[in-house]
Design an enzyme around this catalytic site. Structure first.
Site, PDB file in Angstrom:
ATOM      1  N   GLY A   1       0.807  -1.214   0.000  1.00 42.38           N
ATOM      2  CA  GLY A   1       0.000   0.000   0.000  1.00 42.38           C
ATOM      3  C   GLY A   1       0.844   1.270   0.000  1.00 42.38           C
ATOM      4  O   GLY A   1       1.955   1.304   0.517  1.00 42.38           O
TER       5      GLY A   1
ATOM      6  N   LYS B   1       8.356   0.758   5.516  1.00 40.14           N
ATOM      7  CA  LYS B   1       7.219   1.567   5.078  1.00 40.14           C
ATOM      8  C   LYS B   1       5.926   1.023   5.644  1.00 40.14           C
ATOM      9  O   LYS B   1       5.715  -0.171   5.642  1.00 40.14           O
ATOM     10  CB  LYS B   1       7.134   1.504   3.547  1.00 40.14           C
ATOM     11  CG  LYS B   1       5.916   2.148   2.949  1.00 40.14           C
ATOM     12  CD  LYS B   1       5.211   1.253   1.910  1.00 40.14           C
ATOM     13  CE  LYS B   1       4.538   0.054   2.581  1.00 40.14           C
ATOM     14  NZ  LYS B   1       3.643  -0.701   1.691  1.00 40.14           N
ATOM     15  N   THR B   2       5.062   1.829   6.136  1.00 40.47           N
ATOM     16  CA  THR B   2       3.636   1.564   6.318  1.00 40.47           C
ATOM     17  C   THR B   2       2.987   2.694   7.109  1.00 40.47           C
ATOM     18  O   THR B   2       3.500   3.109   8.138  1.00 40.47           O
ATOM     19  CB  THR B   2       3.303   0.229   7.009  1.00 40.47           C
ATOM     20  OG1 THR B   2       1.918   0.241   7.364  1.00 40.47           O
ATOM     21  CG2 THR B   2       4.079   0.013   8.284  1.00 40.47           C
TER      22      THR B   2
ATOM     23  N   ARG C   1       1.140  -5.881  -4.805  1.00 34.82           N
ATOM     24  CA  ARG C   1       1.089  -6.730  -3.615  1.00 34.82           C
ATOM     25  C   ARG C   1       1.592  -8.163  -3.839  1.00 34.82           C
ATOM     26  O   ARG C   1       1.502  -8.993  -2.939  1.00 34.82           O
ATOM     27  CB  ARG C   1      -0.339  -6.771  -3.071  1.00 34.82           C
ATOM     28  CG  ARG C   1      -0.785  -5.418  -2.522  1.00 34.82           C
ATOM     29  CD  ARG C   1      -2.092  -5.500  -1.760  1.00 34.82           C
ATOM     30  NE  ARG C   1      -2.505  -4.172  -1.331  1.00 34.82           N
ATOM     31  CZ  ARG C   1      -2.129  -3.591  -0.189  1.00 34.82           C
ATOM     32  NH1 ARG C   1      -1.341  -4.239   0.660  1.00 34.82           N
ATOM     33  NH2 ARG C   1      -2.539  -2.388   0.109  1.00 34.82           N
TER      34      ARG C   1
ATOM     35  N   ASP D   1       0.362   2.315   8.665  1.00 35.69           N
ATOM     36  CA  ASP D   1      -0.301   1.712   9.828  1.00 35.69           C
ATOM     37  C   ASP D   1       0.523   1.823  11.105  1.00 35.69           C
ATOM     38  O   ASP D   1      -0.015   1.673  12.202  1.00 35.69           O
ATOM     39  CB  ASP D   1      -0.603   0.238   9.568  1.00 35.69           C
ATOM     40  CG  ASP D   1      -1.652   0.056   8.484  1.00 35.69           C
ATOM     41  OD1 ASP D   1      -2.303   1.054   8.127  1.00 35.69           O
ATOM     42  OD2 ASP D   1      -1.820  -1.075   8.007  1.00 35.69           O
TER      43      ASP D   1
ATOM     44  N   ASP E   1       5.898  -7.811   6.006  1.00 38.71           N
ATOM     45  CA  ASP E   1       6.009  -8.973   5.127  1.00 38.71           C
ATOM     46  C   ASP E   1       7.079  -8.779   4.057  1.00 38.71           C
ATOM     47  O   ASP E   1       7.875  -9.673   3.797  1.00 38.71           O
ATOM     48  CB  ASP E   1       4.670  -9.228   4.405  1.00 38.71           C
ATOM     49  CG  ASP E   1       3.741 -10.079   5.253  1.00 38.71           C
ATOM     50  OD1 ASP E   1       4.161 -10.511   6.352  1.00 38.71           O
ATOM     51  OD2 ASP E   1       2.593 -10.304   4.827  1.00 38.71           O
TER      52      ASP E   1
END
Lengths: 552, 552
Positions: free
Chosen positions: B81, B202-203, B145, B205, B176
């Site tokens: 994402g 990266k994220t 993805r 979240d 992941d």
């Protein structure tokens, strides 16, 4: 009370006034212009406003202040939905009022016009007002949707003003509120109360606009906030390359917000309600129009896109309006009970099929089930369909999906269609005002006080030449009656300010129309980013594309 | 190609590097630290990573550059994402690579890891990369993805690298993707390919976090964007004083985003999924918890509020997870056909009632009908419930509404409850990176190249001391294996980077917990406003409250 860093920094911002208001109170004088007449129905409007009709347009200029030096006690009211900059109107009003005479007093009536009727108010002082400079929201005194329109209300308003020695009321609101301001001004004049009324043009919807109001305040900030988000969504679409985003934006009765956001972000699709009505488009035609873009983009390897949907669009689709009318009749009175007794949706559906005309049933039949059920199950206290609750972004994506399924069968479309839905509304109504709105609103308020000080009544605070830098702005006033005509509302002839719809021969719409086919098939998104209050002037001081294109 | 004013201005921004990377390529040397071991399951991880396990942590410092002067050909991949700042990782990588040797080459593999497998790439040059400096999105090369995890994929990846003479791969991704980066690094080492692999965290979240990753990039910008909007919504609530806003924010597997937004905006309610799971809260208990705030505020004249709901919260409610499991079983195989044949919802409901345990039926029965139907009618290709589609913001407002109806009957609640729903997700993933993310990401990329240049493999680009100004940041690298443990995934023991949940004994959660009762009953909203890239440093250079509180 904890404050954000930005809020603390914004307290320090000094809003820019038009040049003619910058020389200090002692040096502002009036230049009177022509007598005015109303936009239409002059005789009727004149008859309704015998005391306030036909007054002269005025412009302020540098020169010896000749206003009377009486003590002013002003009351201010915020009316209707929030719009960024409302606080600054009050700050400008307060600063002009206190600079003119420290003995002057500013009352804030709470929670909208009802505050005046209920005599619920606060009195502003420096400490209080300083907490609200250059901030968003209407929380400084609250807002509300009560309308001031009956004689009984006017009488109470008159008594409250007399009690506090109020010399003027400033009403900050949209077209209805400014219409009511004019009626109240006439009442005060007719009854020799000595109380003046001044209006200020507010609404994020942008539909309070005419040759005297270049734009209503809040429109700039709200559309910048929505465009920030639409730009971010467009960038996401162009990165992930797998979603079609259907973005509904606020604006029920006009599509100015949708159009401005489209000009700022260049989405693949933007519906304009006024065009839908003009072309008498059906739901099916609109869905095909969107599906065409989806199909063409998909053929070029782009199974993604962005579509802007104005909040009120379904109400502009003729066949849909007829359907709603039929549903309202179908469920009137005791028939609603009969309908409600049916226990399953299948039974209800049969009832509907029997009750609607064939034409409307054809429209009803293509709606997704969720929307079919909503039309019949979620009705307002009068039993009417709640059109404003219809999730039109989901409606159109479902219709497009159906079209694409047919095209897939026909072999013309081979892509994947994954829609995602958004509604942008409340996210933008209370943002910190952009520099433009901060300056414009402060000027409106400052200017409103100068109109009061010079004795004007039934005037709108007018700031114009807005696509230029603030020092080139022109400050003055215009009789509100000049903007009025007679319209039929709820079976009665009423004097009202005409709502400004998107004109299909206007420069901004034409600009859009000339480019939209290219936007629909290519990926030409613009990413405006978040509103900036600091930094390069071309980033933080520019106003809307609509205004720029109009005044070019 | 038309660009926004902000985009043009951001091209001029020069991201700030840590002091030790500022002296020019010739003056960066390595300081090696201790050998490392994995977070847990050391023996198992060591056995799985014989060639890359146990390497030393390193820090860069000012000093004679002793790296080998071979020509580097690097490939970079964006995985998963979107997160603001991804473009700057690539810009930093490119600038370090070209400063070191103008003959070096940077390949960008397109649309995620699949680009490496399909050998779909572009080669960066100045003209191309300059269009993406300090911008949001992953459109520079696209993302995807696909996971790189099978031996077959690794073999193909090896061939593609050999074909282009690639010396290193940089993988920009979440937990992941970084796990897979470590596995690929081990494969390359075991097969003596000479290709190095470096990961970047990266994220949005925020759940890729541990003692070596103070925060993942994008979290700062995304939470600032959501907080801008939640602040605007709070100000609107506090102005109109008639709506309760239920705002769902992204974050399925952890509630860092919700918590950070709550710290920035001080809403009345913020659910934390991890706490819901820990306390084994039922839907009814959560609804009562929210209804308590609604009732108390109403008693004080405030029929409005703001509640933040983390996207994944229903999956953390134990009884709801059981219900989902039972539904999946109830509809497995041929039973789904049986269910689908039933024509009315009443018949389906009877089928459900017969099939669920009493406990799950009790949970099912309190859900609003829309969500009941969604659980049974919108299933994924494997026939499973699509938990991610559940509109939990609507679920909770409906449950709260039911609770309030009971309290109204009991006479304890007399207010009005008008909920409005929002979902903030795609609006923030592609914003222009904040100065923090722009600097952090550029540093991650620049630093990644220095790790490559010094021959490291299976390392994560590590920048730390992030709550301090950029010149105090520390740049270095950490073996990815250090962050790994063994977890059971899909019935297999797998080496993975542990996902970071919100710890209930962490400083940020405790800070929130100490204050939330006060926030629930009073109106203490903070209005952060839009991300600022210019202006006072305390407005445009600060990072998250989470990081500030953690490092205080």
């Amino acid at each position: 009370m904890e404050l954000s860093s930005l809020q603390k920094a914004r307290y320090q911002y000094v809003p820019k006034l038009p040049e003619m208001l910058r020389s200090g109170i002692a040096d502002i004088c009036v230049n009177e212009g022509e007598e005015t007449k109303s936009a239409a129905d002059c005789e009727k409007i004149k008859a309704l406003f015998p005391n306030t009709y036909g007054k002269k347009e005025i412009v302020f200029q540098k020169g010896q202040n000749t206003s009377q030096s009486k003590k002013q006690v002003v009351g201010v009211i915020l009316s209707g939905g929030q719009a960024p900059g409302g606080h600054n109107v009050i700050c400008g009003l307060y600063d002009a009022l206190k600079s003119t005479n420290p003995e002057n007093v500013l009352y804030g009536f709470k929670n909208g016009p009802i505050g005046l009727i209920e005599d619920d108010y606060l009195i502003f002082d420096d400490d209080y007002i300083n907490q609200y400079r250059n901030t968003g929201g209407f929380d400084i005194i609250g807002s509300g949707r009560t309308k001031l329109e009956t004689k009984e209300q006017f009488e109470i308003a008159g008594k409250v003003c007399k009690k506090h020695g109020i010399t003027a009321i400033v009403i900050i609101g949209g077209d209805d509120s400014n219409t009511n301001a004019a009626v109240l001004a006439e009442y005060f004049a007719a009854n020799n109360t000595g109380v003046q009324v001044i209006g200020c043009p507010k609404t994020i919807d942008g539909d309070l606009k005419n040759e005297d109001i270049e734009c209503s305040f809040g429109f700039d900030t709200a559309t910048k906030t929505y465009s920030e988000l639409i730009g971010n969504i467009g960038r996401d679409a162009n990165s992930a390359k797998k979603y079609w985003h259907f973005v509904k934006v606020m604006g029920r009765s006009a599509s100015h917000v949708a159009l401005e956001c489209a000009l700022q972000t260049q989405p693949n699709i933007c519906l304009i309600s006024e065009e839908v009505a003009y072309k008498k488009m059906s739901l099916s035609q609109i869905a095909d129009y969107i599906a065409d873009s989806v199909e063409k983009r998909s053929a070029n390897g782009m199974d993604f896109g962005v579509a802007i949907i104005p909040e009120g669009v379904v109400e502009f689709v003729p066949e849909f309006s007829v359907l709603i009318k039929e549903i309202n009749e179908l469920l009137a009175g005791s028939k609603a009970d009969e309908f409600n007794k049916l226990s399953t949706w299948n039974e209800k559906y049969a009832f509907i099929e029997k009750g609607l005309t064939k034409e409307s049933m054809d429209v009803f039949a293509i709606l997704p089930m969720g929307i079919q059920q909503q039309l019949f199950l979620e009705r307002d206290p009068h039993g009417n369909v709640q059109v404003s609750l219809i999730e039109s972004e989901k409606l159109f994506s479902a219709l497009v999906s159906d079209k694409l399924a047919l095209r897939k069968e026909a072999g013309t479309y081979k892509g994947k269609f994954n829609p995602i839905h958004h509604f942008l509304g409340y996210e933008g109504r209370c943002a910190f005002p952009s520099n433009f709105d901060a300056d414009y609103c402060y000027s409106l308020g400052y200017n409103a006080f100068m109109l009061i000080q010079y004795g004007y009544n039934g005037y709108l605070s007018k700031i114009s030449n807005l696509s230029k830098p603030a020092d080139k702005w022109i400050a003055g006033g215009m009789p509100i009656t000049k903007m009025m005509n007679i319209e039929r509302r709820h079976g009665e002839d009423k004097p009202v300010i005409k709502k400004a719809l998107v004109e299909l021969d206007s420069k901004p719409f034409k600009y859009f129309k000339e480019r939209r086919d290219k936007w629909a098939t290519e990926t030409l998104y613009i990413y405006p980013g978040a509103i900036q209050y600091y930094g390069p002037s071309e980033v933080c001081d520019i106003t809307t594309k609509t205004l720029k294109i109009e005044q070019e």
